[in-house]
Design a protein around this motif. Structure first.
Motif, short mmCIF file in Angstrom:
data_model
loop_
_atom_site.label_atom_id
_atom_site.label_comp_id
_atom_site.label_asym_id
_atom_site.label_seq_id
_atom_site.Cartn_x
_atom_site.Cartn_y
_atom_site.Cartn_z
N ASP A 179 0.82 -1.20 0.00
CA ASP A 179 0.00 0.00 0.00
C ASP A 179 0.87 1.27 0.00
N ASP A 180 0.29 2.37 -0.47
CA ASP A 180 0.96 3.68 -0.45
C ASP A 180 2.34 3.60 -1.09
N GLU A 236 -4.70 4.36 -6.20
CA GLU A 236 -5.67 4.80 -5.19
C GLU A 236 -5.89 6.30 -5.33
MG MG Z 1 -3.34 3.42 0.50
#
Ligand code: MG
Ligand code: C2E
Ligand code: MG
Ligand code: MG
Length: 291
Positions: A179-180, A236
């Motif tokens: 993620d990220d 995202e």
């Molecule tokens: Mg994220």
């Protein structure tokens, strides 16, 4: 040491500090009881397939509806929970609830992968994978229906405890997503060895896609890197049609963001996935139904 003498005392405790500290304590105490009081829920945000435009999964995001303060964002209370040692209880609740929801949706004919976010504290704990395996089993859900999102900075924490957890998660068959991505410091050699199936590009790059050449270059490079490593790549924070078009041109596999839908309660997600979408949101086929 602070010495108090008449009007010349050293101020060590001001009224506003007192109220802040007790407000923190109160919030901490409220959080301890929030699960039992039914104030904690999961909202679900769709992930959409780039080529077909259909929903292929959702990300579960914690929400705390406080009786006086209203909806509190996880960015606020996750940090509190980590500081006060409540994060494991919270994380365990998420695992259980996501598996329960997966089973319920499947019974209603909705088949898709559910992603949960994991805290670093959960990864360092022994027995996480076993706990997840047990929850999946209890609800009769296949392991490959669950995806665990782990932020890049945590995923790159190359310690024995987290490494072992990654291997155990791989062994039980759940999917892993970084993620990220782009905000931490990845060792490409370590990334290559991680048992992940997915890279999720951080929102900050998506936000600047239409205006910054640099952001476009980074996203293009991450898509190429992900595909070279055999990983799917997710964007995202997609908020505009322009961002979507750029991402589709770059062959980004999955998209997620307010442009498609905001996180929503489980019953609304079911209606959304069935095609009963509020005006103004994009229209997609419901290919996740059936089977
Ligand atoms: Mg994220
Ligand atoms: P995240 O995992 O990176 O989740 C994405 C965040 O971006 C979510 O915020 C989501 O609501 C928001 N978002 C999605 N699309 C858009 C968009 O188009 N524009 C903008 N501006 N924002 C968008 P949220 O729900 O407030 O969650 C914040 C963070 O809290 C998450 O970031 C995650 O790190 C953490 N979190 C949420 N639920 C859990 C959980 O169950 N466990 C743990 N450990 N952390 C969680
Ligand atoms: Mg996430
Ligand atoms: Mg992010």
């Amino acid at each position: 040491a602070a010495k108090r003498n008449g009007g010349n005392s050293i101020v060590v405790f001001e009224p506003h500090m007192g109220s802040d500290a007790s407000a923190q304590l109160e919030l901490q105490n409220d959080l301890r009881h929030a699960i039992a009081r039914g104030q904690i829920t999961l909202h679900y945000q769709p992930k959409v397939d780039g080529s077909s435009g259909s929903i292929i999964g959702v990300e579960a995001l914690l929400r705390w509806v406080h009786p006086e303060r209203g909806m509190i964002s996880p960015d606020t209370f996750i940090a509190l929970a980590e500081r006060f040692g409540i994060i494991l209880a919270l994380g365990n609740w998420v695992i259980e609830e996501a598996c329960r929801q997966l089973a319920q949706w499947r019974a209603l004919g909705l088949h898709m992968r559910v992603a949960i976010n994991l805290s670093v504290h959960q990864l360092r704990e022994t027995g996480l994978a076993q706990r997840i395996a047990t929850a999946l089993q209890n609800h009769g859900v296949d392991a490959d229906q669950l995806l665990c999102e782990i932020t890049e900075s945590i995923a790159m924490e190359d310690t024995l405890a987290t490494q072992r957890t990654f291997e155990e998660l791989r062994d039980i068959g759940v999917y892993l997503s970084i993620d990220d991505f782009g905000t931490g410091y990845s060792s490409l050699n370590y990334l290559r060895q991680l048992p992940a199936q997915q890279l999720k590009i951080d929102r900050s790059f998506i936000r600047d896609l239409e205006t910054e050449e640099d952001a476009r270059a980074v996203v293009q490079a991450v898509v190429g890197l992900a595909h070279a490593l055999g990983l799917r790549v997710v964007a995202e924070g997609v908020e505009t049609a322009g961002q979507r078009d750029i991402l589709l041109n770059m062959r980004c596999d999955e998209l997620q963001g307010y442009f498609y839908a905001r996180p929503m309660p489980a019953d609304m997600l079911l209606a959304w996935a069935r095609g009963d979408k509020p005006a103004g949101t994009a229209d997609f086929s419901d290919s996740v139904f059936g089977g």
